[in-house]
Enzyme design. Structure first.
Site, PDB file in Angstrom:
ATOM      1  N   TYR A 180     -11.430   3.096  14.824  1.00  0.00           N
ATOM      2  CA  TYR A 180     -10.587   3.635  13.746  1.00  0.00           C
ATOM      3  C   TYR A 180     -10.632   5.163  13.741  1.00  0.00           C
ATOM      4  CZ  TYR A 180      -8.610   4.586   9.159  1.00  0.00           C
ATOM      5  OH  TYR A 180      -7.825   5.071   8.149  1.00  0.00           O
ATOM      6  N   GLY A 192       0.801  -1.219   0.000  1.00  0.00           N
ATOM      7  CA  GLY A 192       0.000   0.000   0.000  1.00  0.00           C
ATOM      8  C   GLY A 192       0.833   1.267   0.000  1.00  0.00           C
TER       9      GLY A 192
HETATM   10  N1  NAP Z   1      -6.307   3.363   1.984  1.00  0.00           N
HETATM   11  C1  NAP Z   1      -6.981   4.451   2.297  1.00  0.00           C
HETATM   12  O1  NAP Z   1      -7.938   4.839   1.613  1.00  0.00           O
HETATM   13  C2  NAP Z   1      -6.586   5.272   3.494  1.00  0.00           C
HETATM   14  C3  NAP Z   1      -7.291   6.462   3.746  1.00  0.00           C
HETATM   15  C4  NAP Z   1      -6.923   7.221   4.853  1.00  0.00           C
HETATM   16  C5  NAP Z   1      -5.869   6.817   5.654  1.00  0.00           C
HETATM   17  N2  NAP Z   1      -5.204   5.648   5.380  1.00  0.00           N
HETATM   18  C6  NAP Z   1      -4.123   5.259   6.273  1.00  0.00           C
HETATM   19  O2  NAP Z   1      -2.969   4.918   5.522  1.00  0.00           O
HETATM   20  C7  NAP Z   1      -2.179   3.983   6.245  1.00  0.00           C
HETATM   21  C8  NAP Z   1      -1.711   2.879   5.326  1.00  0.00           C
HETATM   22  O3  NAP Z   1      -2.824   2.248   4.787  1.00  0.00           O
HETATM   23  P1  NAP Z   1      -2.826   1.407   3.429  1.00  0.00           P
HETATM   24  O4  NAP Z   1      -4.064   1.807   2.745  1.00  0.00           O
HETATM   25  O5  NAP Z   1      -1.539   1.502   2.742  1.00  0.00           O
HETATM   26  O6  NAP Z   1      -3.077  -0.049   4.052  1.00  0.00           O
HETATM   27  P2  NAP Z   1      -2.448  -1.495   3.780  1.00  0.00           P
HETATM   28  O7  NAP Z   1      -2.118  -1.681   2.335  1.00  0.00           O
HETATM   29  O8  NAP Z   1      -3.401  -2.435   4.434  1.00  0.00           O
HETATM   30  O9  NAP Z   1      -1.094  -1.453   4.598  1.00  0.00           O
HETATM   31  C9  NAP Z   1      -1.070  -1.470   5.992  1.00  0.00           C
HETATM   32  C10 NAP Z   1       0.330  -1.738   6.477  1.00  0.00           C
HETATM   33  O10 NAP Z   1       0.331  -1.752   7.905  1.00  0.00           O
HETATM   34  C11 NAP Z   1       1.015  -2.904   8.347  1.00  0.00           C
HETATM   35  N3  NAP Z   1       0.528  -3.391   9.642  1.00  0.00           N
HETATM   36  C12 NAP Z   1      -0.713  -3.813   9.943  1.00  0.00           C
HETATM   37  N4  NAP Z   1      -0.770  -4.256  11.216  1.00  0.00           N
HETATM   38  C13 NAP Z   1       0.474  -4.100  11.733  1.00  0.00           C
HETATM   39  C14 NAP Z   1       1.057  -4.398  13.002  1.00  0.00           C
HETATM   40  N5  NAP Z   1       0.349  -4.942  13.997  1.00  0.00           N
HETATM   41  N6  NAP Z   1       2.364  -4.136  13.176  1.00  0.00           N
HETATM   42  C15 NAP Z   1       3.113  -3.614  12.191  1.00  0.00           C
HETATM   43  N7  NAP Z   1       2.613  -3.315  10.965  1.00  0.00           N
HETATM   44  C16 NAP Z   1       1.314  -3.561  10.738  1.00  0.00           C
HETATM   45  C17 NAP Z   1       0.750  -3.938   7.271  1.00  0.00           C
HETATM   46  O11 NAP Z   1       1.686  -4.980   7.363  1.00  0.00           O
HETATM   47  P3  NAP Z   1       1.320  -6.455   6.799  1.00  0.00           P
HETATM   48  O12 NAP Z   1       1.323  -6.325   5.323  1.00  0.00           O
HETATM   49  O13 NAP Z   1       2.427  -7.333   7.312  1.00  0.00           O
HETATM   50  O14 NAP Z   1      -0.019  -6.809   7.378  1.00  0.00           O
HETATM   51  C18 NAP Z   1       0.869  -3.100   6.021  1.00  0.00           C
HETATM   52  O15 NAP Z   1       2.206  -2.940   5.630  1.00  0.00           O
HETATM   53  C19 NAP Z   1      -3.027   3.539   7.434  1.00  0.00           C
HETATM   54  O16 NAP Z   1      -2.577   4.190   8.588  1.00  0.00           O
HETATM   55  C20 NAP Z   1      -4.410   4.017   7.074  1.00  0.00           C
HETATM   56  O17 NAP Z   1      -5.187   4.330   8.226  1.00  0.00           O
HETATM   57  C21 NAP Z   1      -5.543   4.878   4.315  1.00  0.00           C
END
Ligand code: NAP
Ligand code: NAG
Ligand code: NAG
Length: 313
Positions: free
Chosen positions: A197, A47
């Site tokens: 969240y 991501g």
């Molecule tokens: N996507 C959106 O639309 C959106 C919108 C607003 C904010 N965000 C924020 O952006 C950030 C990244 O999101 P993303 O969309 O890129 O999500 P993602 O693709 O699901 O990536 C999440 C990452 O967090 C890691 N992670 C999860 N649980 C963990 C733990 N217990 N310890 C260490 N690492 C952990 C995952 O590792 P694994 O791969 O090993 O599980 C993965 O690398 C988040 O903080 C999210 O709240 C996203």
């Protein structure tokens, strides 16, 4: 005939909307080079975090990727080394849901690294069920807030020594539906998934503002951002009405992980941000968070309570 015209009209409107939306997306235009600097990125296995890590590696930073799953981490480290042509990458394991795991990671970085210039807290989860962590905290709040909060605080000495240095926290526009319930900081009184969240994302902005104030003198620049709505595995645990947008209609709304990484990258490297601290950004621009995120009294109280909960005081 009319049917064809109608279809054509729909397609044209769709394309115009798409062009309009993509022109509003912020892009990091900085060409900053990070040779000699060390950056730590969490959530780099996929991501947004992956794209942030890749970008910093391309800018020649020494990169420390902290990931939950070490096999995934190895695969990603090799991919980034190849794509960025940068061998200077270290892989570390951490479970942000565990305070002892966070302490271990911070200890290793403090011992092994001569400096830390940039910390980007990207890792985050949503949609998980209630689970009490080993520290008796609710897991979503622990992974999104308490874990990164502790990590940041334990790396502060290193960041201060490397000043001017930077901390970037990835939060979300969804903070606007959050509120801090000081009677439920461990999530043991009540639990409601979306609230956990929203509240954790609100907590990130409050802590960023409060610590931004405290760290100004030390030359550590701290900001947070909303990355946009990004099509990542983050959506996997979301209810159907959210995932539905990953169908063609969703093409209008969801951006790619690389697009979603632009604002965090901007905050980590751009000269434009070097005098701005404790703020909230979106689309690579200063933005105003919801009013509950601007409450300095709540911010101070939250930081103090969190320091106690994670064992910093
Ligand atoms: N996507 C959106 O639309 C959106 C919108 C607003 C904010 N965000 C924020 O952006 C950030 C990244 O999101 P993303 O969309 O890129 O999500 P993602 O693709 O699901 O990536 C999440 C990452 O967090 C890691 N992670 C999860 N649980 C963990 C733990 N217990 N310890 C260490 N690492 C952990 C995952 O590792 P694994 O791969 O090993 O599980 C993965 O690398 C988040 O903080 C999210 O709240 C996203
Ligand atoms: C975000 O930024 C500030 C840096 O001053 C830090 O104290 C806070 O713990 C960071 N992380 C989170 C998850 O709020
Ligand atoms: C979202 O990402 C998935 C997997 O990478 C892809 O199959 C899908 O087409 C994407 N959807 C949108 C709306 O971009």
């Amino acid at each position: 005939m009319y049917l064809y015209l109608a279809i054509l009209a729909v397609v044209v409107v769709f394309l115009l909307l798409k062009v309009h939306i993509s022109r509003m997306k912020g892009v990091c235009r900085s060409e900053a080079d990070l040779t000699g600097k060390t950056a730590v990125v969490t959530g780099a296995t996929r991501g947004i975090g992956y794209e942030v890590a890749l970008d910093l590696a391309r800018r020649n930073a020494r990169l420390i990727i902290a990931c939950l799953n070490i096999d995934e981490g190895n695969r990603v480290m090799e991919a980034i080394q190849k794509l960025a042509g940068n061998k200077n990458i270290v892989l570390k394991q951490v479970d942000l849901a565990s305070l002892s795991s966070v302490r271990k990671l911070a200890g290793e970085i403090t011992e092994e690294e001569s400096r830390v210039d940039i910390l980007v807290n990207v890792a985050g989860v949503a949609g998980l069920p209630r689970r009490e962590t080993e520290d008796k905290l609710e897991q979503t709040f622990a992974i999104n807030f308490y874990g990164p909060f502790l990590l940041t605080n334990l790396l502060l000495d290193k960041l201060k020594k490397a000043a001017p240095s930077r901390i970037v926290n990835v939060t979300s526009i969804a903070h606007q539906w959050g509120a801090i319930d000081f009677d439920n900081l461990r999530g043991d009184k009540w639990f409601l998934m979306p609230r956990s969240y929203f509240d954790s994302k609100l907590a990130i902005i409050l802590a960023t503002r409060e610590m931004g104030r405290q760290l100004k003198e030390a030359g550590v620049i701290v900001n947070c951002c909303h990355p946009g709505s990004v099509n990542t595995s983050f959506l996997d645990n979301m209810p159907f009405f959210v995932r539905m947008f990953t169908t063609p209609i969703g093409l209008l709304f969801w951006r790619t992980p690389r697009e979603g990484a632009q604002t965090p990258i901007h905050l980590a490297v751009s000269e434009d941000v070097k005098d701005i601290t404790g703020e909230y950004f979106s689309e690579c621009k200063l933005d105003k968070p919801a009013k509950q995120a601007l409450d300095d009294v709540v911010a101070r109280k939250l930081v103090e309570a969190s320091e106690k909960l994670v064992g910093l005081q």
